[in-house]
Design an enzyme around this catalytic site. Structure first.
Site, PDB file in Angstrom:
ATOM      1  N   TYR A   1       0.859  -1.179   0.000  1.00  0.00           N
ATOM      2  CA  TYR A   1       0.000   0.000   0.000  1.00  0.00           C
ATOM      3  C   TYR A   1       0.897   1.231   0.000  1.00  0.00           C
ATOM      4  CZ  TYR A   1      -2.985   3.759   1.595  1.00  0.00           C
ATOM      5  OH  TYR A   1      -3.635   4.960   1.688  1.00  0.00           O
TER       6      TYR A   1
ATOM      7  N   GLU B   1      -3.679   7.403  -3.815  1.00  0.00           N
ATOM      8  CA  GLU B   1      -3.459   6.116  -3.170  1.00  0.00           C
ATOM      9  C   GLU B   1      -3.191   5.042  -4.218  1.00  0.00           C
ATOM     10  OE1 GLU B   1      -6.146   4.991   0.515  1.00  0.00           O
ATOM     11  OE2 GLU B   1      -6.922   4.083  -1.298  1.00  0.00           O
TER      12      GLU B   1
END
Ligand code: GDP
Ligand code: MN
Length: 377
Positions: A101, A189
């Site tokens: 991530y 993101e």
């Protein structure tokens, strides 16, 4: 303002971040044709402004063009967390060795930009934050000096990346910070950011939110807006010069002035109620504006009572009262209405409303208490 994954990927690519390009289809036939063109295994992904598509069945691998068409047929029209799928992205299937991530977000309390990463990729970061917060590595970028390359490398080491993968990761993190800053984003993101079987970094899924107040600087961003994903009532409000934000409560609010509208929501909550919306009718609360406001508020079926809170400054109480009376002639409102009126010409306004059978009070606190009672009764 949010954009789709395929649009975010295009933005990331312009900054040199390796993405998995693909093409968008809105019918199964188109999806099949794209899969044929790409060749080999492809992934078919729902394009909606929400995450968790994988879990909801909105991401499917397809080994042949026919399978890709079938996957698209299954995904198109699907409802994912209240978002209807109108488009799918078809991209080459990626060979995933590990998932990470990486995100950049505004950190308001620190007044800086937060870069976050985790070796627990592929799952929602909120979930990791809850179950395994230590697995999230964080660094703050300074608004003046920015996010330094050494910070990016430190993050890589802290995540336990192999030494030969640190520089590649650091380069992507720095570029993502630049995307955030230059594009006036509020969130960027990549999840998952992957290492492929042959050791290459690849942004497999990305998400971007933009600061609405900076859109004037980015006409290209505005072009990416998908009206299917916008709240219909909020769009209608914008067209009429009314600031409106839909919320989940039962008390509709019609207020003049943004500050008073915020205070009104606080007052409603203080008395145990939940506002159904934020609404600022703007300066001239005339009949047509008030009628529009009634239409917007009553379009929400959760609304059980309406609080109109007007402070007469330049706006005159009698004009507003006439506006409310006329508006009620134009729009059928079937829930109780509580009016708070004070300031310029409030007394004149109250007698106009009294003729229409509406009692207006002077105290905002009292009005909030009454509207909560009305909503619950
Ligand atoms: P999200 O659930 O909305 O975040 O959608 P993602 O695009 O992140 O996909 C969810 C998961 O599907 C990823 O974490 C991967 O595990 C898997 N996935 C997505 N694309 C591919 C692909 O090309 N190949 C493989 N093998 N898995 C994929
Ligand atoms: Mn994802």
């Amino acid at each position: 303002m949010n954009v789709h994954e395929y649009q975010a990927a295009k933005v990331l690519a312009t900054y040199g971040i390796p993405v998995n390009p693909g093409k968008v289809a809105s019918t199964p036939d188109e999806a099949e044709a794209i899969a044929r063109e790409l060749g080999g295994t492809v992934v078919v992904k729902a394009q909606v402004h929400t995450g968790g598509r994988g879990k909801a069945g909105g991401v499917k691998l397809a080994h042949t063009p026919v399978e890709a068409g079938e996957a698209a047929a299954a995904i198109l029209g699907m409802d994912i967390r209240g978002h209807t799928v109108h488009k799918v992205l078809i991209a080459k299937g990626a060979d995933i060795a590990s998932e990470f991530y990486l995100g950049v977000v505004l950190d308001r309390p620190n007044r800086k930009v937060l870069v976050m990463a985790s070796a627990e990729g592929g799952v929602e970061i909120e979930e990791v934050a809850k179950t395994n917060p230590d697995a999230i590595v964080k660094r703050l970028g300074d608004p003046l000096v920015g996010f330094r390359p050494y910070q990016a490398r430190e993050m890589g080491f802290e995540m336990g990346l192999p030494a030969d993968k640190i520089n590649g990761f650091a380069a992507i993190a720095s570029k993502l910070y630049d995307v955030y800053f230059n594009e006036d984003a509020t969130l960027v993101e990549i999840n998952p950011l992957i290492l492929t079987g042959d050791g290459q970094w690849l942004a497999l899924d990305s998400k971007m939110s933009f600061d609405d107040n900076a859109l004037a600087r980015h006409p290209d961003t505005e072009d990416m807006r998908d009206l299917n994903e916008e709240n219909a009532t909020e769009l209608e409000a914008k067209r009429n010069g009314i600031s409106f934000v839909k919320l989940d409560g039962t008390i509709g609010c019609i207020v003049n002035g943004a500050g008073l509208a915020m205070a009104t929501m606080d007052a409603v909550k203080l008395h145990g109620g939940e506002p159904a919306n934020f609404l600022d009718v703007g300066g001239g609360a005339n009949a047509s504006q008030v009628a529009k406001a009634f239409t917007l508020v009553t379009a929400d079926r959760n609304v059980r009572a309406i609080l109109i809170n007007i402070f007469g400054g330049i706006t005159r109480g009698d004009e507003v009262a006439n506006g409310i009376r006329e508006a009620l002639g134009q729009v059928a409102v079937e829930v109780p209405i509580v009016v708070r009126l004070s300031g310029t010409n409030a007394e004149e306004g109250k007698s106009i409303l009294a003729e229409a059978g509406i009692t207006a009070v002077t105290s905002m606190d009292l009005a909030a208490a009454e509207v909560v009672k009305a909503a619950n009764g």
